[in-house]
Scaffold this motif. Structure first.
Motif, PDB file in Angstrom:
ATOM      1  N   GLY A  98     -17.213  67.744 -60.262  1.00 31.47           N
ATOM      2  CA  GLY A  98     -18.588  68.024 -59.870  1.00 31.47           C
ATOM      3  C   GLY A  98     -18.757  69.412 -59.286  1.00 31.47           C
ATOM      4  O   GLY A  98     -19.746  70.109 -59.564  1.00 31.47           O
ATOM      5  N   THR A  99     -17.789  69.832 -58.492  1.00 26.29           N
ATOM      6  CA  THR A  99     -17.842  71.174 -57.914  1.00 26.29           C
ATOM      7  C   THR A  99     -17.732  72.241 -58.988  1.00 26.29           C
ATOM      8  O   THR A  99     -18.474  73.238 -58.963  1.00 26.29           O
ATOM      9  CB  THR A  99     -16.710  71.344 -56.880  1.00 26.29           C
ATOM     10  OG1 THR A  99     -16.811  70.300 -55.912  1.00 26.29           O
ATOM     11  CG2 THR A  99     -16.779  72.682 -56.197  1.00 26.29           C
ATOM     12  N   LEU A 100     -16.839  72.051 -59.933  1.00 23.55           N
ATOM     13  CA  LEU A 100     -16.689  73.024 -61.022  1.00 23.55           C
ATOM     14  C   LEU A 100     -17.937  73.083 -61.901  1.00 23.55           C
ATOM     15  O   LEU A 100     -18.363  74.166 -62.316  1.00 23.55           O
ATOM     16  CB  LEU A 100     -15.462  72.697 -61.867  1.00 23.55           C
ATOM     17  CG  LEU A 100     -14.113  72.953 -61.201  1.00 23.55           C
ATOM     18  CD1 LEU A 100     -12.969  72.482 -62.091  1.00 23.55           C
ATOM     19  CD2 LEU A 100     -13.953  74.419 -60.863  1.00 23.55           C
ATOM     20  N   MET A 101     -18.546  71.930 -62.173  1.00 27.57           N
ATOM     21  CA  MET A 101     -19.777  71.917 -62.970  1.00 27.57           C
ATOM     22  C   MET A 101     -20.910  72.629 -62.235  1.00 27.57           C
ATOM     23  O   MET A 101     -21.689  73.363 -62.839  1.00 27.57           O
ATOM     24  CB  MET A 101     -20.189  70.481 -63.308  1.00 27.57           C
ATOM     25  CG  MET A 101     -19.239  69.790 -64.255  1.00 27.57           C
ATOM     26  SD  MET A 101     -19.036  70.650 -65.812  1.00 27.57           S
ATOM     27  CE  MET A 101     -20.516  70.161 -66.628  1.00 27.57           C
ATOM     28  N   SER A 102     -20.991  72.433 -60.920  1.00 29.48           N
ATOM     29  CA  SER A 102     -22.018  73.125 -60.142  1.00 29.48           C
ATOM     30  C   SER A 102     -21.750  74.626 -60.102  1.00 29.48           C
ATOM     31  O   SER A 102     -22.689  75.432 -60.138  1.00 29.48           O
ATOM     32  CB  SER A 102     -22.077  72.560 -58.722  1.00 29.48           C
ATOM     33  OG  SER A 102     -22.478  71.213 -58.763  1.00 29.48           O
ATOM     34  N   LEU A 103     -20.479  75.019 -60.044  1.00 29.96           N
ATOM     35  CA  LEU A 103     -20.123  76.439 -60.081  1.00 29.96           C
ATOM     36  C   LEU A 103     -20.501  77.047 -61.427  1.00 29.96           C
ATOM     37  O   LEU A 103     -21.079  78.140 -61.483  1.00 29.96           O
ATOM     38  CB  LEU A 103     -18.631  76.621 -59.817  1.00 29.96           C
ATOM     39  CG  LEU A 103     -18.098  78.059 -59.914  1.00 29.96           C
ATOM     40  CD1 LEU A 103     -18.691  78.905 -58.800  1.00 29.96           C
ATOM     41  CD2 LEU A 103     -16.599  78.071 -59.867  1.00 29.96           C
ATOM     42  N   LEU A 158     -24.781  67.088 -64.196  1.00 32.78           N
ATOM     43  CA  LEU A 158     -23.447  66.492 -64.295  1.00 32.78           C
ATOM     44  C   LEU A 158     -22.644  66.689 -63.015  1.00 32.78           C
ATOM     45  O   LEU A 158     -21.906  65.802 -62.597  1.00 32.78           O
ATOM     46  CB  LEU A 158     -22.697  67.083 -65.484  1.00 32.78           C
ATOM     47  CG  LEU A 158     -23.218  66.681 -66.858  1.00 32.78           C
ATOM     48  CD1 LEU A 158     -22.472  67.431 -67.943  1.00 32.78           C
ATOM     49  CD2 LEU A 158     -23.084  65.190 -67.057  1.00 32.78           C
ATOM     50  N   GLY A 159     -22.790  67.844 -62.387  1.00 31.04           N
ATOM     51  CA  GLY A 159     -22.079  68.114 -61.143  1.00 31.04           C
ATOM     52  C   GLY A 159     -22.528  67.200 -60.019  1.00 31.04           C
ATOM     53  O   GLY A 159     -21.709  66.596 -59.311  1.00 31.04           O
ATOM     54  N   ILE A 160     -23.827  67.071 -59.854  1.00 25.71           N
ATOM     55  CA  ILE A 160     -24.348  66.218 -58.791  1.00 25.71           C
ATOM     56  C   ILE A 160     -23.999  64.755 -59.052  1.00 25.71           C
ATOM     57  O   ILE A 160     -23.622  64.024 -58.131  1.00 25.71           O
ATOM     58  CB  ILE A 160     -25.870  66.413 -58.659  1.00 25.71           C
ATOM     59  CG1 ILE A 160     -26.165  67.800 -58.101  1.00 25.71           C
ATOM     60  CG2 ILE A 160     -26.493  65.356 -57.772  1.00 25.71           C
ATOM     61  CD1 ILE A 160     -27.621  68.189 -58.173  1.00 25.71           C
ATOM     62  N   LEU A 161     -24.107  64.330 -60.308  1.00 23.05           N
ATOM     63  CA  LEU A 161     -23.767  62.948 -60.635  1.00 23.05           C
ATOM     64  C   LEU A 161     -22.295  62.651 -60.355  1.00 23.05           C
ATOM     65  O   LEU A 161     -21.959  61.576 -59.849  1.00 23.05           O
ATOM     66  CB  LEU A 161     -24.103  62.639 -62.086  1.00 23.05           C
ATOM     67  CG  LEU A 161     -25.589  62.561 -62.422  1.00 23.05           C
ATOM     68  CD1 LEU A 161     -25.774  62.301 -63.908  1.00 23.05           C
ATOM     69  CD2 LEU A 161     -26.283  61.510 -61.616  1.00 23.05           C
ATOM     70  N   SER A 162     -21.419  63.596 -60.659  1.00 20.44           N
ATOM     71  CA  SER A 162     -19.989  63.392 -60.391  1.00 20.44           C
ATOM     72  C   SER A 162     -19.719  63.273 -58.898  1.00 20.44           C
ATOM     73  O   SER A 162     -18.956  62.407 -58.460  1.00 20.44           O
ATOM     74  CB  SER A 162     -19.164  64.533 -60.972  1.00 20.44           C
ATOM     75  OG  SER A 162     -19.232  64.541 -62.361  1.00 20.44           O
ATOM     76  N   ILE A 163     -20.351  64.117 -58.110  1.00 22.91           N
ATOM     77  CA  ILE A 163     -20.124  64.085 -56.664  1.00 22.91           C
ATOM     78  C   ILE A 163     -20.701  62.801 -56.053  1.00 22.91           C
ATOM     79  O   ILE A 163     -20.058  62.160 -55.209  1.00 22.91           O
ATOM     80  CB  ILE A 163     -20.701  65.354 -56.005  1.00 22.91           C
ATOM     81  CG1 ILE A 163     -19.874  66.570 -56.441  1.00 22.91           C
ATOM     82  CG2 ILE A 163     -20.710  65.229 -54.490  1.00 22.91           C
ATOM     83  CD1 ILE A 163     -20.454  67.899 -56.039  1.00 22.91           C
ATOM     84  N   LEU A 164     -21.897  62.409 -56.470  1.00 24.06           N
ATOM     85  CA  LEU A 164     -22.475  61.168 -55.948  1.00 24.06           C
ATOM     86  C   LEU A 164     -21.673  59.942 -56.383  1.00 24.06           C
ATOM     87  O   LEU A 164     -21.501  58.997 -55.612  1.00 24.06           O
ATOM     88  CB  LEU A 164     -23.925  61.033 -56.398  1.00 24.06           C
ATOM     89  CG  LEU A 164     -24.932  61.972 -55.754  1.00 24.06           C
ATOM     90  CD1 LEU A 164     -26.303  61.784 -56.374  1.00 24.06           C
ATOM     91  CD2 LEU A 164     -24.987  61.773 -54.263  1.00 24.06           C
ATOM     92  N   LEU A 165     -21.178  59.950 -57.603  1.00 31.45           N
ATOM     93  CA  LEU A 165     -20.346  58.847 -58.076  1.00 31.45           C
ATOM     94  C   LEU A 165     -19.031  58.778 -57.293  1.00 31.45           C
ATOM     95  O   LEU A 165     -18.557  57.691 -56.957  1.00 31.45           O
ATOM     96  CB  LEU A 165     -20.072  59.001 -59.573  1.00 31.45           C
ATOM     97  CG  LEU A 165     -19.508  57.801 -60.297  1.00 31.45           C
ATOM     98  CD1 LEU A 165     -20.479  56.624 -60.222  1.00 31.45           C
ATOM     99  CD2 LEU A 165     -19.230  58.152 -61.741  1.00 31.45           C
ATOM    100  N   ALA A 166     -18.454  59.930 -56.984  1.00 34.16           N
ATOM    101  CA  ALA A 166     -17.237  59.964 -56.171  1.00 34.16           C
ATOM    102  C   ALA A 166     -17.497  59.390 -54.782  1.00 34.16           C
ATOM    103  O   ALA A 166     -16.684  58.612 -54.261  1.00 34.16           O
ATOM    104  CB  ALA A 166     -16.712  61.400 -56.062  1.00 34.16           C
ATOM    105  N   ALA A 167     -18.621  59.761 -54.180  1.00 37.18           N
ATOM    106  CA  ALA A 167     -18.960  59.213 -52.859  1.00 37.18           C
ATOM    107  C   ALA A 167     -19.161  57.702 -52.935  1.00 37.18           C
ATOM    108  O   ALA A 167     -18.709  56.958 -52.047  1.00 37.18           O
ATOM    109  CB  ALA A 167     -20.212  59.889 -52.326  1.00 37.18           C
ATOM    110  N   PHE A 168     -19.821  57.234 -53.992  1.00 36.80           N
ATOM    111  CA  PHE A 168     -20.026  55.793 -54.157  1.00 36.80           C
ATOM    112  C   PHE A 168     -18.692  55.059 -54.275  1.00 36.80           C
ATOM    113  O   PHE A 168     -18.465  54.041 -53.604  1.00 36.80           O
ATOM    114  CB  PHE A 168     -20.902  55.524 -55.380  1.00 36.80           C
ATOM    115  CG  PHE A 168     -21.125  54.061 -55.632  1.00 36.80           C
ATOM    116  CD1 PHE A 168     -22.019  53.347 -54.853  1.00 36.80           C
ATOM    117  CD2 PHE A 168     -20.430  53.406 -56.639  1.00 36.80           C
ATOM    118  CE1 PHE A 168     -22.222  51.996 -55.067  1.00 36.80           C
ATOM    119  CE2 PHE A 168     -20.628  52.050 -56.863  1.00 36.80           C
ATOM    120  CZ  PHE A 168     -21.527  51.347 -56.076  1.00 36.80           C
TER     121      PHE A 168
END
Length: 143
Positions: free
Chosen positions: A18-23, A48-58
């Motif tokens: 998610g961080t790499l996609m946001s970068l 995709l970046g935000i979805l990956s980070i939110l999914l990781a938190a979930f």
């Protein structure tokens, strides 16, 4: 390797992805030539970046603390549904406002459609109001 370690690895991979996609998205906004390409970069990669980070938190809170957060699921659904739609509306509004494409753009697929729509609107305005015949299928009955 126990289950907690595996969950932490999966969460770490999702956060890094998610961080790499946001970068990549932020670099696309800075480097791409026109509003159309920039909007594409911001909607696709950032979503995709935000979805990956939110999914990781979930996943993290679900498997390590046993808490399933409806707020995170709603956030994922909200971002997944609204970000691409808003990007599409911004790009379409820019096109209708005649924001020019970059010199490197090869083809404008939307222009032909908009030209035909404008021609139809001009034709509707040119016909006198009394001469208009109702169009079939738009609330009129054909017997």
């Amino acid at each position: 390797m126990n289950a907690t370690t595996i969950i932490e690895i999966v969460v770490s991979v999702l956060v890094i992805t998610g961080t790499l996609m946001s970068l990549i998205s932020s670099l696309g906004i800075l480097r791409l030539p026109d509003v159309y390409n920039r909007a594409h970069a911001s909607t696709k990669s950032a979503t995709l970046g935000i979805l990956s980070i939110l999914l990781a938190a979930f996943f993290y809170f679900l498997f390590t603390h046993g808490v399933s957060s409806i707020r995170l699921l709603l956030g994922i659904a909200f971002v997944f549904l609204t970000a691409p739609v808003s990007g599409h509306i911004i790009i379409r509004s820019a096109h209708r406002s005649k924001v020019p494409l970059s010199d490197t753009s090869v083809q404008d697929d939307l222009q032909e459609y908009l030209d035909s729509q404008e021609a139809a609107e001009d034709q509707d305005r040119a016909e006198p109001a009394g001469d208009k015949k109702p169009k079939p299928g738009l609330g009129t009955s054909e017997a």
